[in-house]
Design an enzyme around this catalytic site. Structure first.
Site, PDB file in Angstrom:
ATOM      1  N   LYS A 147     -10.411 -15.931   8.840  1.00  8.58           N
ATOM      2  CA  LYS A 147     -11.519 -15.686   7.906  1.00  8.58           C
ATOM      3  C   LYS A 147     -11.939 -17.035   7.341  1.00  8.58           C
ATOM      4  CE  LYS A 147     -12.923 -12.680   4.098  1.00  8.58           C
ATOM      5  NZ  LYS A 147     -12.557 -11.693   3.073  1.00  8.58           N
TER       6      LYS A 147
ATOM      7  N   ASP B 225     -11.690  -1.724   9.807  1.00  6.39           N
ATOM      8  CA  ASP B 225     -11.327  -2.342   8.532  1.00  6.39           C
ATOM      9  C   ASP B 225     -12.598  -2.357   7.690  1.00  6.39           C
ATOM     10  OD1 ASP B 225     -10.165  -3.614   6.460  1.00  6.39           O
ATOM     11  OD2 ASP B 225      -9.783  -5.510   7.478  1.00  6.39           O
TER      12      ASP B 225
ATOM     13  N   ASP C 211     -17.489  -5.543   4.715  1.00  4.04           N
ATOM     14  CA  ASP C 211     -16.699  -4.425   5.253  1.00  4.04           C
ATOM     15  C   ASP C 211     -17.501  -3.132   5.310  1.00  4.04           C
ATOM     16  OD1 ASP C 211     -14.394  -5.947   5.712  1.00  4.04           O
ATOM     17  OD2 ASP C 211     -13.603  -5.585   3.708  1.00  4.04           O
TER      18      ASP C 211
ATOM     19  N   ASP D 260       0.850  -1.205   0.000  1.00  2.00           N
ATOM     20  CA  ASP D 260       0.000   0.000   0.000  1.00  2.00           C
ATOM     21  C   ASP D 260       0.879   1.246   0.000  1.00  2.00           C
ATOM     22  OD1 ASP D 260      -2.174  -1.682   0.393  1.00  2.00           O
ATOM     23  OD2 ASP D 260      -2.290  -1.302   2.556  1.00  2.00           O
TER      24      ASP D 260
ATOM     25  N   GLU E 288     -11.937 -10.072  13.126  1.00  2.00           N
ATOM     26  CA  GLU E 288     -12.673  -9.051  12.367  1.00  2.00           C
ATOM     27  C   GLU E 288     -14.159  -9.367  12.506  1.00  2.00           C
ATOM     28  OE1 GLU E 288     -11.456  -7.531   8.411  1.00  2.00           O
ATOM     29  OE2 GLU E 288     -13.523  -7.978   7.787  1.00  2.00           O
TER      30      GLU E 288
HETATM   31  C1  GLT Z   1      -7.809  -7.312   3.347  1.00  2.00           C
HETATM   32  C2  GLT Z   1      -8.656  -8.147   4.266  1.00  2.00           C
HETATM   33  C3  GLT Z   1      -8.655  -7.656   5.649  1.00  2.00           C
HETATM   34  C4  GLT Z   1      -7.313  -7.728   6.299  1.00  2.00           C
HETATM   35  C5  GLT Z   1      -6.316  -6.859   5.674  1.00  2.00           C
HETATM   36  C6  GLT Z   1      -4.950  -7.139   6.284  1.00  2.00           C
HETATM   37  S1  GLT Z   1      -6.293  -6.929   3.983  1.00  2.00           S
HETATM   38  O1  GLT Z   1      -8.463  -6.120   3.043  1.00  2.00           O
HETATM   39  O2  GLT Z   1      -9.978  -8.172   3.740  1.00  2.00           O
HETATM   40  O3  GLT Z   1      -9.584  -8.332   6.432  1.00  2.00           O
HETATM   41  O4  GLT Z   1      -7.469  -7.257   7.627  1.00  2.00           O
HETATM   42  O5  GLT Z   1      -4.201  -7.986   5.501  1.00  2.00           O
HETATM   43 MN    MN Z   2     -13.222  -7.811   5.891  1.00  2.00          MN
HETATM   44 MN    MN Z   3      -9.516  -7.359   8.402  1.00  2.00          MN
END
Ligand code: GLT
Ligand code: MN
Ligand code: MN
Length: 389
Positions: A183, A289, A259, A57, A219
């Site tokens: 994830k 995020d 997101d 980035d 997240e």
């Molecule tokens: C990407 C992802 C996120 C992560 C980021 C860190 S990059 O956008 O979807 O959840 O936190 O690598």
């Molecule tokens: Mn995400």
């Molecule tokens: Mn993330």
């Protein structure tokens, strides 16, 4: 002014969030590239305490060493001038074609080694800019073709890479900890280390010499994609002393990773997440995020982050009211029914305690009939959140 972010609130976001051009599987970019230095400036000016970034980035993939040095120098100047910190750094191990089938879990030893080499450089960069957290999100660490990878070997390879990098951080004496971000899927059909629970279990198998350096970066969106109760997942990481970073945002359950703006979906869940962090004195960054909507204008990408901060502060005020609400607090106190004798009997195992407990009789109907008042309690929370109270 009310709900204005202050530096001590420690709000941060990723450069990739505001720089998101709207490019996705069905569409080309809708916004021009955002220069990373302008991005940092913009975040500072809306009141962010800090920012996070991937190596790529900040310094474009494949840039020369001298170009990299020039950008680092410029970034440091902007950070000093604007009074904004780098709180988290990470490595992009998902975008380039070489990572099409994974990085640390690739079947190709050359790709695994290149991924570790790229990570070492990203860690060095983070240390130079002052990041205290290094996030590892293994977006490509997974598969679509089940036959293509040995899932047991994949976990072993993942562990080797995490241990290698943690030993490097320790050896260099960097004041930095690793936070692994789970994830369940996307961009892979299935991703290894799918949930917070997977990551916590994985951490417990790491080399004890570096285990303290590794925690989790939950997240909200990823947890909701997996159908989890995010508050409980995060609470377990917190209770284990393993919550090292936290990506806040919003997500409709069971969909692709949306997101969305923090607070824009399940307001009650968002409230209990803020309550969890505030009640437990979370001292890390309050990190968003999130992604702009595709229709957002160039200016609105900063409104996204400003809006997340405002929503967090609104919910934090609700938490203060909840904690000061006499009726709610009385109900919560009354739910705790203490019995010193029984607590003493079950706190620690001993043969005397076993003997006493086995001899003890309980009035089950009295215990079962106790009124808990949950209809009223949930109404009070609803009324408080909606402003009816
Ligand atoms: C990407 C992802 C996120 C992560 C980021 C860190 S990059 O956008 O979807 O959840 O936190 O690598
Ligand atoms: Mn995400
Ligand atoms: Mn993330």
């Amino acid at each position: 002014m009310a709900y204005e972010p202050r530096k001590e609130d420690r709000f941060t976001t990723g450069l990739w969030c505001t720089a998101f051009s709207g490019r996705e599987v069905f569409g080309v970019p809708v916004r021009p590239p955002l220069d990373p230095l302008d991005n940092i400036r913009g975040l500072a000016r809306i009141g962010c305490y800090g920012f996070a970034y991937h190596d790529d980035d900040l310094i474009p993939f494949g840039a020369s060493a001298s170009e990299g040095e020039r950008i680092i120098g410029e970034a440091q100047k902007v950070m000093d001038g604007e009074g904004i910190k780098n709180t988290m750094a990470t490595c992009n191990l998902f975008e380039q074609p070489v990572f099409k089938d994974g990085a640390f879990t690739s079947n190709d030893a050359r790709i695994r080694a290149f991924a570790i080499q790229k990570s070492l450089k990203a860690i060095d960069l983070g240390a130079r800019l002052g990041a205290s957290v290094y996030v590892m999100w293994g977006g490509r660490e997974g598969l679509e073709v089940e036959a293509s990878k040995n899932p047991v070997d994949s976990v072993k390879r993942y562990r080797e890479a995490v241990e290698f990098l943690a030993h490097y951080i320790r050896g260099q004496g960097y004041a930095m900890r690793i936070a692994i971000e789970p994830k369940p899927n996307e961009p892979r059909g299935d991703i290894f280390l799918a949930t917070i629970g997977h990551v916590l279990a994985f951490i417990s198998t790491l080399d004890p010499a570096i285990r303290d350096l590794v925690g989790v970066n939950p997240e909200i969106q990823h947890s909701r994609m997996a159908g989890m109760n995010t508050v409980h997942e995060v609470a377990q990481a917190l209770e284990m002393g393993k919550l090292y970073h936290f990506d806040l945002g919003a997500q409709k359950p069971t969909r692709y990773d949306q997101d969305l703006r923090f607070g824009s979906e399940d307001i009650k869940e968002s409230f209990f997440i803020v309550k969890l962090l505030e009640d437990h004195g979370w001292s890390g960054p309050r990190h968003f995020d999130v992604k702009p909507y595709r229709p957002d204008s160039v200016e609105e990408v900063f409104d996204l982050v400003a809006g997340c901060m405002r929503s967090y502060l609104v919910l934090r005020e609700k938490v203060q009211r909840f904690n000061a609400d006499a009726e709610i607090q009385t109900m919560l106190r009354q739910l705790q029914l203490d019995d010193d004798e029984l607590v003493g009997m079950t706190r620690a195992y001993s043969s005397e305690n076993v003997g006493a407990l086995k001899a003890r009789s309980f009035n089950l109907s009295e215990m079962a009939e106790r009124k808990l008042g949950y209809q009223r309690l949930d109404q009070l929370v609803f009324d408080l959140l909606t402003g009816a109270r």
